[in-house]
Design an enzyme around this catalytic site. Structure first.
Site, PDB file in Angstrom:
ATOM      1  N   HIS A 161       0.836  -1.215   0.000  1.00 46.93           N
ATOM      2  CA  HIS A 161       0.000   0.000   0.000  1.00 46.93           C
ATOM      3  C   HIS A 161       0.868   1.261   0.000  1.00 46.93           C
ATOM      4  CE1 HIS A 161      -3.259  -2.788   1.211  1.00 46.93           C
ATOM      5  NE2 HIS A 161      -2.324  -3.290   2.015  1.00 46.93           N
ATOM      6  N   SER A 282      14.657  21.500 -16.589  1.00 46.78           N
ATOM      7  CA  SER A 282      13.445  22.256 -16.859  1.00 46.78           C
ATOM      8  C   SER A 282      13.848  23.570 -17.502  1.00 46.78           C
ATOM      9  CB  SER A 282      12.698  22.504 -15.549  1.00 46.78           C
ATOM     10  OG  SER A 282      11.860  23.632 -15.677  1.00 46.78           O
ATOM     11  N   LYS A 288      15.772  21.650 -11.428  1.00 48.91           N
ATOM     12  CA  LYS A 288      15.158  20.369 -11.770  1.00 48.91           C
ATOM     13  C   LYS A 288      16.071  19.404 -12.512  1.00 48.91           C
ATOM     14  CE  LYS A 288      11.329  19.253 -11.355  1.00 48.91           C
ATOM     15  NZ  LYS A 288      10.070  19.737 -11.931  1.00 48.91           N
ATOM     16  N   GLU A 295       9.703   8.049 -17.178  1.00 47.03           N
ATOM     17  CA  GLU A 295       8.362   8.612 -17.410  1.00 47.03           C
ATOM     18  C   GLU A 295       7.860   8.247 -18.807  1.00 47.03           C
ATOM     19  OE1 GLU A 295       7.698  12.792 -15.860  1.00 47.03           O
ATOM     20  OE2 GLU A 295       9.835  12.543 -15.483  1.00 47.03           O
TER      21      GLU A 295
END
Ligand code: ARG
Length: 461
Positions: A161, A282, A288, A295
């Site tokens: 979980h 970024s 970043k 992804e």
């Protein structure tokens, strides 16, 4: 604007040329040229068989061989002139062959149809793709084993979980993905058996009246057997669907892995760093470093799953035998192969470049009472029924939570409030190392077990 359809193919039957728009709509050469080398391979085997059976003569066969060899060179060197007027890869090559060698080229299509031809080409293409994919899976498995081999003692929290559950080693976690890939390879090898059957000889749908030898063609092309029913041979695309289902599962596994890499790389976890060459920055936020590759793998999984649904939907309403619908099998299949190939290739490299941060993993395992089950098991071994032990530990966890400390930080006298069975040997049990070492059975996370699993895995490759 309408233009004149190639006279050699079928226009004798037609009173007007195919409309330009229709020609574009129905042509597949824009994508099926990818099958060219397999088409030539199939044609050579077919021609050799025709000659062996006396259906064409030896001179025709050698002309066909010579012509196809030249065409192969033209294609490989980029000189071949693909024509939309000739609809697909098969007619383009056949037409060029006829230009090069005359009547022998026109005899090549004896006892054959594009229906069994295309089914053969796609199977040859897919068989070779599967063989390459199996190698790529193996390379990724080896990268996993190399990384796992260094981390059988690196402790991280195992989650259920997404809540801290029990300590596991990083190696053990990685080996879970090894197992998934092992099943993926098994599935591909199994699917390959059904890919590797020869449709040629089915001709358009009913077989052919020439005295052909399908088994000879099968042997020449390395097929294990011939498709047993001519109608099924030209219309079956199960093998493409099955392959794409395998591909979807592989992508799904890599998508799950990617999701973990993304989480682990987030500063909130900080378990790993992915090498810069797999990340981007970024344009606005200078701090970043984004895990673009995982992804995109997660994103591309949607694309491959889409291809699976496309192929299933393509087939569901088709009556026997061949229908032009089948031409739509190629783009989803090709894109599945390309996407999966690139993904596996990049993944092995990315795994090899992962920087592990054992301290952060360990700190995370020390939060969230990961050894609570070990305490319960300790009490059970001292004679307490499991449900009572569970309750005693639940109270101890609550106590520790209120104190803002770990179970192992509670002094013995205070721990004994929860059970008088607790002795000072409990601290060994509450340690992460003790927890890990105690799960000492096949499939468990104890370092010696995981080392064994890695060794067996290496042997299996
Ligand atoms: N381009 C076609 C395909 O990909 C080849 C088979 C065409 N057969 C036919 N009867 N029109 O399926």
């Amino acid at each position: 604007m309408a233009s004149i359809q190639d006279k050699d193919t079928w226009s004798g039957r037609f009173a007007e040329p195919v409309a330009e728009l229709v020609k574009r709509y129905t042509a597949s050469v824009g994508f099926d040229h990818k099958l060219a080398m397999f088409d030539i391979q199939g044609s050579l085997a077919h021609a050799r068989m025709l000659a062996a059976c006396g259906i064409i003569d030896g001179q025709d066969f050698s002309d066909i061989q010579r012509g196809l060899a030249q065409i192969e060179n033209e294609i490989l060197s980029g000189e071949f002139n693909w024509s939309l007027d000739l609809e697909d890869v098969h007619l383009n090559i056949e037409k060029r062959l006829t230009t090069l060698v005359g009547d022998a080229g026109k005899r090549l299509h004896t006892g054959r149809s594009r229906n069994d031809q295309v089914a053969t080409d796609v199977r040859l293409y897919l068989r070779s793709a599967i063989d390459e994919l199996l190698e790529l899976i193996k390379a990724l498995q080896l990268a996993l084993l190399d990384l796992a081999g260094q981390h059988t003692h690196t402790i991280m929290p195992g989650f259920t979980h997404l809540q801290v559950a029990q300590p596991v080693s990083f190696a053990h976690h990685l080996m879970a993905y090894f197992e998934m890939l092992k099943r993926d390879a098994e599935r591909l090898r199994d699917a390959r058996r059904r890919v590797n059957r020869l449709p040629l000889g089915a001709a358009a749908l009913a077989g052919t009246s020439y005295p052909i030898k399908r088994e000879m063609v099968a042997e020449l092309l390395g097929f294990d057997e011939v498709c047993a029913n001519s109608l099924d041979a030209v219309s079956d695309r199960d093998f493409a669907i099955e392959f794409t289902a395998c591909a979807s599962l592989i992508m799904t596994h890599l998508s799950r892995f990617s999701e973990e890499l993304i989480l682990w790389m987030s500063p909130r976890f900080g378990f790993i760093d992915i090498a810069d060459r797999f990340c981007t920055g970024s344009s606005i936020m200078p701090q970043k470093k984004n895990p673009d590759v995982p992804e995109l793998v997660r994103g591309k999984t949607g694309r491959v799953n889409g291809h699976l649904v496309a192929l299933l939907t393509l087939m569901k309403g088709q009556p026997l035998a061949y229908n032009k619908d089948n031409q739509e099998d190629k783009e989803p299949l090709f894109d599945t192969v390309d996407t999966l190939t690139q993904t596996l290739r990049i993944y092995a490299d990315m795994i090899a470049g992962i920087k592990v941060k054992p301290e952060a993993m360990r700190n995370a395992a020390l939060q969230g009472y990961a050894t609570a089950t070990d305490l319960a098991d300790y009490l059970v071994k001292k004679g307490l029924p499991f449900r009572d032990a569970h309750e005693a530990v639940a109270l101890a966890v609550r106590f520790a939570e209120q104190r803002g400390c770990d179970l192992s930080d509670i002094p013995l006298a205070e721990l004994q409030q929860f059970s008088t069975l607790i002795g000072d040997d409990v601290y060994q049990v509450l340690s992460l190392e003790g927890s890990l070492a105690s799960r000492n059975h096949t499939g468990g996370t104890a370092p010696n077990q995981v080392e064994g699993a890695i060794a067996r895995a290496r042997n299996s490759l």
